[in-house]
Design an enzyme around this catalytic site. Structure first.
Site, PDB file in Angstrom:
ATOM      1  N   THR A 190      -5.640 -29.612 -93.712  1.00  0.00           N
ATOM      2  CA  THR A 190      -5.433 -30.735 -92.567  1.00  0.00           C
ATOM      3  C   THR A 190      -6.531 -30.520 -91.463  1.00  0.00           C
ATOM      4  O   THR A 190      -6.700 -31.601 -90.767  1.00  0.00           O
ATOM      5  CB  THR A 190      -4.144 -30.449 -91.818  1.00  0.00           C
ATOM      6  N   HIS A 215     -17.391 -35.400 -74.017  1.00  0.00           N
ATOM      7  CA  HIS A 215     -16.668 -35.061 -72.868  1.00  0.00           C
ATOM      8  C   HIS A 215     -16.253 -33.697 -72.860  1.00  0.00           C
ATOM      9  O   HIS A 215     -16.079 -32.998 -71.770  1.00  0.00           O
ATOM     10  CB  HIS A 215     -15.230 -35.926 -72.823  1.00  0.00           C
ATOM     11  N   HIS A 248     -17.605 -34.224 -66.443  1.00  0.00           N
ATOM     12  CA  HIS A 248     -16.926 -33.386 -67.502  1.00  0.00           C
ATOM     13  C   HIS A 248     -17.321 -31.803 -67.500  1.00  0.00           C
ATOM     14  O   HIS A 248     -16.592 -31.246 -68.163  1.00  0.00           O
ATOM     15  CB  HIS A 248     -17.560 -34.133 -68.753  1.00  0.00           C
ATOM     16  N   ASP A 272     -11.084 -22.952 -95.898  1.00  0.00           N
ATOM     17  CA  ASP A 272     -10.185 -22.173 -96.687  1.00  0.00           C
ATOM     18  C   ASP A 272     -10.263 -22.926 -98.013  1.00  0.00           C
ATOM     19  O   ASP A 272     -11.045 -23.933 -98.234  1.00  0.00           O
ATOM     20  CB  ASP A 272      -8.860 -22.226 -95.970  1.00  0.00           C
ATOM     21  N   CYS A 291      -9.979 -26.977 -93.198  1.00  0.00           N
ATOM     22  CA  CYS A 291      -8.754 -26.549 -94.106  1.00  0.00           C
ATOM     23  C   CYS A 291      -8.288 -27.809 -94.636  1.00  0.00           C
ATOM     24  O   CYS A 291      -8.725 -28.815 -94.599  1.00  0.00           O
ATOM     25  CB  CYS A 291      -8.110 -25.682 -93.259  1.00  0.00           C
TER      26      CYS A 291
HETATM   27  C1  RB5 Z   1      -3.462 -24.260 -97.174  1.00  0.00           C
HETATM   28  O1  RB5 Z   1      -2.459 -24.778 -98.251  1.00  0.00           O
HETATM   29  C2  RB5 Z   1      -3.229 -25.118 -95.651  1.00  0.00           C
HETATM   30  O2  RB5 Z   1      -1.887 -24.951 -95.185  1.00  0.00           O
HETATM   31  C3  RB5 Z   1      -4.306 -24.989 -94.977  1.00  0.00           C
HETATM   32  O3  RB5 Z   1      -5.452 -25.321 -95.727  1.00  0.00           O
HETATM   33  C4  RB5 Z   1      -4.182 -25.889 -93.626  1.00  0.00           C
HETATM   34  O4  RB5 Z   1      -4.030 -26.968 -93.952  1.00  0.00           O
HETATM   35  C5  RB5 Z   1      -3.768 -25.465 -92.693  1.00  0.00           C
HETATM   36  O5  RB5 Z   1      -3.540 -26.073 -91.586  1.00  0.00           O
END
Ligand code: RB5
Length: 147
Positions: free
Chosen positions: A66, A97, A132, A7, A64
């Site tokens: 995070t 694993h 595993h 994203d 994304c």
């Molecule tokens: C987008 O702003 C952010 O929420 C997305 O990239 C991500 O971190 C969501 O988990």
């Protein structure tokens, strides 16, 4: 074949990883985002994971902000075992694993150097099998009983 998707929060890191894969001659399918415009991470996870489900790609690397949201989405797709990583130990052991087939990273969490190291480890480490394999089979059984 590897599939990539991100994203807007992971777009720049995806582009850095692409440069790294290009330098190594690793082939990939890029499902976007292609510009860094705002897109929804479940849509990007779906595009990438469908390539794995169809057999067009063996493994995926998704991004994304995070790494968390897109990994949650990926793990809701049948046959996908996605691990969000921000250290090389986890990138190695999720292959050994968990037989993870998708690596997720946060563009707002890890820098390009660490990300590329994790990519190399993830792509080069084979599943250990043995005890595993039984556990990974149980993951598939959980999917069958999805409620
Ligand atoms: C987008 O702003 C952010 O929420 C997305 O990239 C991500 O971190 C969501 O988990």
């Amino acid at each position: 074949m590897i599939v990539l998707a991100a994203d807007h929060g992971g777009y720049l890191l995806k582009e850095e990883v692409k440069k790294h894969l290009d330098a190594k001659g690793v082939q990939y399918i890029d499902c976007g985002s292609y510009t860094g415009e705002s897109v929804d991470y479940p849509d990007m996870a779906k595009l990438a994971c469908e390539k794995i489900q169809s057999g067009e790609a063996e493994k995926g690397i998704i991004f994304c902000g995070t790494g968390i949201g897109i990994s949650i989405a990926a793990n809701k797709m049948k046959g996908i075992r996605c691990c969000v990583c921000s250290d090389t130990f986890s990138a190695k052991y999720t292959r050994l694993h968990n037989d993870a087939n998708v690596l997720s990273m946060g563009g707002r969490v890890v820098g390009p150097g660490l990300a590329c190291e994790m990519v190399d480890i993830f792509l080069e480490t084979e599943f250990e099998g043995g005890r595993h394999a039984r556990r990974v089979e149980k993951l598939a059984q959980l999917e069958e009983n999805w409620k």
